[in-house]
Design a protein around this motif. Structure first.
Motif, PDB file in Angstrom:
ATOM      1  N   LEU A 198      -0.880  15.057 -11.177  1.00  0.00           N
ATOM      2  CA  LEU A 198       0.351  15.178 -10.390  1.00  0.00           C
ATOM      3  C   LEU A 198       0.377  14.118  -9.291  1.00  0.00           C
ATOM      4  O   LEU A 198       1.426  13.526  -9.018  1.00  0.00           O
ATOM      5  N   ALA A 199      -0.767  13.847  -8.686  1.00  0.00           N
ATOM      6  CA  ALA A 199      -0.841  12.795  -7.667  1.00  0.00           C
ATOM      7  C   ALA A 199      -0.463  11.446  -8.274  1.00  0.00           C
ATOM      8  O   ALA A 199       0.367  10.708  -7.721  1.00  0.00           O
ATOM      9  N   GLU A 200      -1.024  11.123  -9.423  1.00  0.00           N
ATOM     10  CA  GLU A 200      -0.748   9.833 -10.064  1.00  0.00           C
ATOM     11  C   GLU A 200       0.713   9.723 -10.496  1.00  0.00           C
ATOM     12  O   GLU A 200       1.308   8.648 -10.411  1.00  0.00           O
ATOM     13  N   PHE A 201       1.296  10.808 -10.961  1.00  0.00           N
ATOM     14  CA  PHE A 201       2.722  10.829 -11.294  1.00  0.00           C
ATOM     15  C   PHE A 201       3.540  10.405 -10.070  1.00  0.00           C
ATOM     16  O   PHE A 201       4.441   9.573 -10.158  1.00  0.00           O
ATOM     17  N   HIS A 202       3.213  10.957  -8.925  1.00  0.00           N
ATOM     18  CA  HIS A 202       3.945  10.632  -7.696  1.00  0.00           C
ATOM     19  C   HIS A 202       3.647   9.216  -7.203  1.00  0.00           C
ATOM     20  O   HIS A 202       4.527   8.564  -6.636  1.00  0.00           O
ATOM     21  N   PHE A 203       2.427   8.735  -7.422  1.00  0.00           N
ATOM     22  CA  PHE A 203       2.113   7.355  -7.038  1.00  0.00           C
ATOM     23  C   PHE A 203       2.975   6.383  -7.838  1.00  0.00           C
ATOM     24  O   PHE A 203       3.491   5.405  -7.303  1.00  0.00           O
ATOM     25  N   ARG A 204       3.128   6.668  -9.141  1.00  0.00           N
ATOM     26  CA  ARG A 204       3.983   5.804  -9.973  1.00  0.00           C
ATOM     27  C   ARG A 204       5.437   5.879  -9.507  1.00  0.00           C
ATOM     28  O   ARG A 204       6.128   4.866  -9.450  1.00  0.00           O
ATOM     29  N   LEU A 205       5.888   7.037  -9.177  1.00  0.00           N
ATOM     30  CA  LEU A 205       7.260   7.260  -8.729  1.00  0.00           C
ATOM     31  C   LEU A 205       7.549   6.530  -7.419  1.00  0.00           C
ATOM     32  O   LEU A 205       8.583   5.889  -7.270  1.00  0.00           O
ATOM     33  N   SER A 206       6.623   6.633  -6.489  1.00  0.00           N
ATOM     34  CA  SER A 206       6.838   6.067  -5.152  1.00  0.00           C
ATOM     35  C   SER A 206       6.367   4.623  -5.032  1.00  0.00           C
ATOM     36  O   SER A 206       6.732   3.927  -4.095  1.00  0.00           O
ATOM     37  N   ARG A 207       5.516   4.196  -5.971  1.00  0.00           N
ATOM     38  CA  ARG A 207       4.863   2.892  -5.900  1.00  0.00           C
ATOM     39  C   ARG A 207       4.020   2.770  -4.631  1.00  0.00           C
ATOM     40  O   ARG A 207       3.889   1.712  -4.030  1.00  0.00           O
ATOM     41  N   MET A 208       3.471   3.912  -4.229  1.00  0.00           N
ATOM     42  CA  MET A 208       2.609   3.983  -3.051  1.00  0.00           C
ATOM     43  C   MET A 208       1.411   4.870  -3.394  1.00  0.00           C
ATOM     44  O   MET A 208       1.522   5.759  -4.232  1.00  0.00           O
ATOM     45  N   ALA A 209       0.286   4.623  -2.737  1.00  0.00           N
ATOM     46  CA  ALA A 209      -0.908   5.453  -2.929  1.00  0.00           C
ATOM     47  C   ALA A 209      -1.513   5.766  -1.560  1.00  0.00           C
ATOM     48  O   ALA A 209      -2.527   5.211  -1.168  1.00  0.00           O
ATOM     49  N   PRO A 210      -0.890   6.668  -0.813  1.00  0.00           N
ATOM     50  CA  PRO A 210      -1.388   7.014   0.518  1.00  0.00           C
ATOM     51  C   PRO A 210      -2.654   7.869   0.443  1.00  0.00           C
ATOM     52  O   PRO A 210      -3.049   8.292  -0.642  1.00  0.00           O
ATOM     53  N   PRO A 211      -3.274   8.168   1.582  1.00  0.00           N
ATOM     54  CA  PRO A 211      -4.456   9.039   1.571  1.00  0.00           C
ATOM     55  C   PRO A 211      -4.127  10.386   0.918  1.00  0.00           C
ATOM     56  O   PRO A 211      -3.127  11.017   1.250  1.00  0.00           O
ATOM     57  N   THR A 212      -4.975  10.769  -0.035  1.00  0.00           N
ATOM     58  CA  THR A 212      -4.699  11.941  -0.864  1.00  0.00           C
ATOM     59  C   THR A 212      -5.959  12.767  -1.053  1.00  0.00           C
ATOM     60  O   THR A 212      -7.055  12.224  -1.127  1.00  0.00           O
ATOM     61  N   LYS A 213      -5.763  14.054  -1.181  1.00  0.00           N
ATOM     62  CA  LYS A 213      -6.855  14.959  -1.521  1.00  0.00           C
ATOM     63  C   LYS A 213      -6.350  15.902  -2.607  1.00  0.00           C
ATOM     64  O   LYS A 213      -5.239  16.418  -2.525  1.00  0.00           O
ATOM     65  N   VAL A 214      -7.144  16.084  -3.649  1.00  0.00           N
ATOM     66  CA  VAL A 214      -6.805  17.044  -4.697  1.00  0.00           C
ATOM     67  C   VAL A 214      -7.476  18.373  -4.351  1.00  0.00           C
ATOM     68  O   VAL A 214      -8.687  18.431  -4.148  1.00  0.00           O
TER      69      VAL A 214
END
Length: 196
Positions: free
Chosen positions: A98-114
């Motif tokens: 789900l994180a990667e789906f949103h990274f592709r959508l936003s074209r951003m990869a901010p600090p993330t925790k699963v």
């Protein structure tokens, strides 16, 4: 939505004056929670954690066609996705996919925790006469079923549970599936058809 967000921010300010907050935490779905989180964080000058449990908005749900949502709805959703990803100090997701789906959508990869949605408690009170320690309980709380806006099917979950129980007969008497939320006739019919 603007009036609702404004009332949330005003209430957050009142509560913050009574007892100081350390951070702002917003949780979606719906993504409008993050709009309120953004403005609370900005107004109170506090760090913000945004928890994203589902695709960002209806227009990104699997099976939703572009024409089912308006251009302005899609534009609003995209604007707040990027604003959230650009301003939250931390984003949390239940899965890396789900994180990667949103990274592709936003074209951003901010600090993330699963943070997987898995819990265990040996002290949960029993809901029947059987001892809790003897139960294997699977719980889903939230939007699930064809009648929900998300359209999230219960089919995979029910088929997997039926398959597990068929392969593990000893588990049949101790396994419980608890769905917390509104009843869904389709889910109940499929559970019955699968012998669950």
């Amino acid at each position: 939505y603007a009036r609702w967000v404004d009332s949330v921010v005003r209430r957050a300010v009142e509560l913050h004056e009574e007892r100081r907050f350390d951070l702002i935490y917003s949780r979606s779905w719906p993504m409008l929670a993050h709009v309120a989180g953004f403005w609370c964080s900005k107004t109170l000058k506090l760090p913000w954690i945004a928890n994203i449990n589902d695709p960002w908005d209806v227009c990104y749900f699997p099976g939703v066609r572009k024409e089912q949502t308006s251009w302005s709805e899609r534009r609003f959703a995209r604007l707040w996705l990027k604003r959230t990803f650009g301003h939250a100090q931390l984003l949390t997701f239940p899965s890396q996919q789900l994180a990667e789906f949103h990274f592709r959508l936003s074209r951003m990869a901010p600090p993330t925790k699963v943070i997987p949605h898995v819990g265990y408690s040996k002290d949960t009170p029993s809901v029947n006469t059987q001892s809790t320690k003897d139960l294997f309980r699977i719980v889903h709380a939230g939007k699930l079923g064809a009648s929900e806006l998300s359209g999230r099917s219960t089919s995979g979950l029910l088929r997997a549970l039926a398959s597990f129980l068929a392969k593990t007969p000893d588990a049949q008497s101790v396994t419980r599936l608890v769905l917390i939320g509104p009843n869904d006739d389709g889910t109940m019919a499929q559970a019955e058809a699968l012998g669950l």
